[in-house]
Design an enzyme around this catalytic site. Structure first.
Site, mmCIF file in Angstrom:
data_model
loop_
_atom_site.group_PDB
_atom_site.id
_atom_site.type_symbol
_atom_site.label_atom_id
_atom_site.label_comp_id
_atom_site.label_asym_id
_atom_site.label_seq_id
_atom_site.Cartn_x
_atom_site.Cartn_y
_atom_site.Cartn_z
ATOM 1 C CE LYS A 13 18.024 29.133 -29.952
ATOM 2 N NZ LYS A 13 17.353 30.421 -30.055
ATOM 3 N NE ARG A 89 15.992 31.305 -24.070
ATOM 4 C CZ ARG A 89 15.714 30.434 -25.033
ATOM 5 N NH1 ARG A 89 16.172 29.201 -24.979
ATOM 6 N NH2 ARG A 89 15.000 30.798 -26.060
ATOM 7 N NE ARG A 128 9.615 29.712 -35.076
ATOM 8 C CZ ARG A 128 10.572 29.749 -34.158
ATOM 9 N NH1 ARG A 128 11.766 29.240 -34.406
ATOM 10 N NH2 ARG A 128 10.352 30.325 -32.995
ATOM 11 N NE ARG A 161 8.080 28.482 -30.689
ATOM 12 C CZ ARG A 161 9.375 28.644 -30.424
ATOM 13 N NH1 ARG A 161 10.272 27.917 -31.043
ATOM 14 N NH2 ARG A 161 9.752 29.540 -29.541
ATOM 15 N NE ARG A 172 10.335 33.802 -28.513
ATOM 16 C CZ ARG A 172 9.938 33.438 -29.735
ATOM 17 N NH1 ARG A 172 8.788 33.898 -30.224
ATOM 18 N NH2 ARG A 172 10.667 32.637 -30.465
HETATM 19 P P1 ADP Z 1 13.429 30.676 -29.261
HETATM 20 O O1 ADP Z 1 12.967 30.234 -30.615
HETATM 21 O O2 ADP Z 1 12.817 31.971 -28.837
HETATM 22 O O3 ADP Z 1 14.902 30.663 -29.107
HETATM 23 P P2 ADP Z 1 12.906 28.258 -27.620
HETATM 24 O O4 ADP Z 1 12.046 27.354 -28.411
HETATM 25 O O5 ADP Z 1 14.316 27.886 -27.403
HETATM 26 O O6 ADP Z 1 12.755 29.734 -28.216
HETATM 27 O O7 ADP Z 1 12.240 28.517 -26.172
HETATM 28 C C1 ADP Z 1 10.897 28.949 -26.059
HETATM 29 C C2 ADP Z 1 10.593 29.416 -24.630
HETATM 30 O O8 ADP Z 1 10.880 28.349 -23.692
HETATM 31 C C3 ADP Z 1 11.432 30.597 -24.120
HETATM 32 O O9 ADP Z 1 10.918 31.844 -24.539
HETATM 33 C C4 ADP Z 1 11.324 30.388 -22.594
HETATM 34 O O10 ADP Z 1 10.080 30.783 -22.088
HETATM 35 C C5 ADP Z 1 11.415 28.876 -22.463
HETATM 36 N N1 ADP Z 1 12.824 28.436 -22.308
HETATM 37 C C6 ADP Z 1 13.542 27.690 -23.206
HETATM 38 N N2 ADP Z 1 14.800 27.485 -22.754
HETATM 39 C C7 ADP Z 1 14.885 28.125 -21.547
HETATM 40 C C8 ADP Z 1 15.918 28.300 -20.585
HETATM 41 N N3 ADP Z 1 17.149 27.779 -20.764
HETATM 42 N N4 ADP Z 1 15.646 29.014 -19.463
HETATM 43 C C9 ADP Z 1 14.433 29.544 -19.259
HETATM 44 N N5 ADP Z 1 13.414 29.434 -20.136
HETATM 45 C C10 ADP Z 1 13.614 28.738 -21.260
#
Ligand code: ADP
Ligand code: ZN
Length: 214
Positions: A13, A89, A128, A161, A172
């Site tokens: 993404k 999400r 990553r 990260r 996750r």
């Molecule tokens: P990933 O690479 O796992 O898709 P993101 O960078 O999009 O991760 O998000 C990292 C973290 O930020 C998530 O694991 C969560 O804790 C929080 N987060 C991001 N977007 C949301 C959301 N829409 N609702 C709740 N928590 C979120």
């Protein structure tokens, strides 16, 4: 054009969002990036989000919904719409978002689902490395920087990260299958989802995404 880009952690993404926003001139809103930025600046929002994001759990819906609503209100409008990355999400987030935007020009038009088999995700995530300065994403297994630990683009040190470890990744993935997969199913029922086979070379994926948007 208003787009949600959805997919499991490690599905690409973030990587493709930067290309999409450039190519189609969209406002890019990444909820994960916003949380990480607030955490590193120590803002009140960051303090609320820190323990959740670092352990891989979802930040509570009230917090996330309010933050996204705030962003949408203040979007610069010289762009052609938005690309929402990492939101909604949960089904409750999707409902809150629909209530806020249905019937307005901020309603969503297209959901891109980045599909990758679960066994591929772990290597992508644990390998990553990101550049905090320019945002470029590398992977020590698939797309290593020329010099270890250094960004090819801007020469800054690369970092990993906090949630890119096996334990947080497991959480996750659980969150993804329990809460986020049903959101994709919901938009599937509405006929709004385009599935992208994201388990291929980057150069093979990009034309599929472009075609879906055009
Ligand atoms: P990933 O690479 O796992 O898709 P993101 O960078 O999009 O991760 O998000 C990292 C973290 O930020 C998530 O694991 C969560 O804790 C929080 N987060 C991001 N977007 C949301 C959301 N829409 N609702 C709740 N928590 C979120
Ligand atoms: Zn860089």
């Amino acid at each position: 054009m208003n787009i949600f880009i959805m997919g499991a952690p490690g599905s690409g993404k973030g990587t493709f969002s930067s290309r999409i926003k450039e190519e189609f001139n969209l406002n890019h809103i990444s909820t994960g990036d916003i949380f990480r930025e607030n955490i590193s600046k120590g803002t009140p929002l960051g303090l609320k989000a820190k323990e959740y994001t670092e352990s891989g759990r979802l930040v509570p819906d009230e917090v996330t919904n309010a933050m996204v609503a705030d962003y949408l209100k203040n979007l610069p409008d010289q762009k052609n719409g938005y690309l929402l990355d990492g939101y909604p999400r949960t089904l409750d987030q999707a409902k809150a978002f629909e209530e806020m935007t249905n019937g307005t020009d901020q309603a969503v038009n297209l959901i891109l689902s980045m599909d990758v088999p679960t066994e591929v995700l772990t290597k992508r995530i644990t390998g990553r490395r990101t550049c905090k300065n320019c945002g470029e994403i590398f992977n020590i297994y698939y797309k290593a920087p020329a010099q270890e630990g250094i960004c090819d683009h801007c020469g800054s040190p690369l970092s990993q990260r906090k949630d890119d470890n096996e334990e947080s990744l497991k959480t996750r993935l659980d969150e993804y299958f329990k809460n986020t997969a049903p959101v994709i199913a919901h938009y599937e029922d509405l006929g709004m989802v385009t599935h992208i086979n994201a388990d291929q070379e980057m150069d093979a994926i990009w034309p599929l995404i472009k075609e879906a948007i055009q």
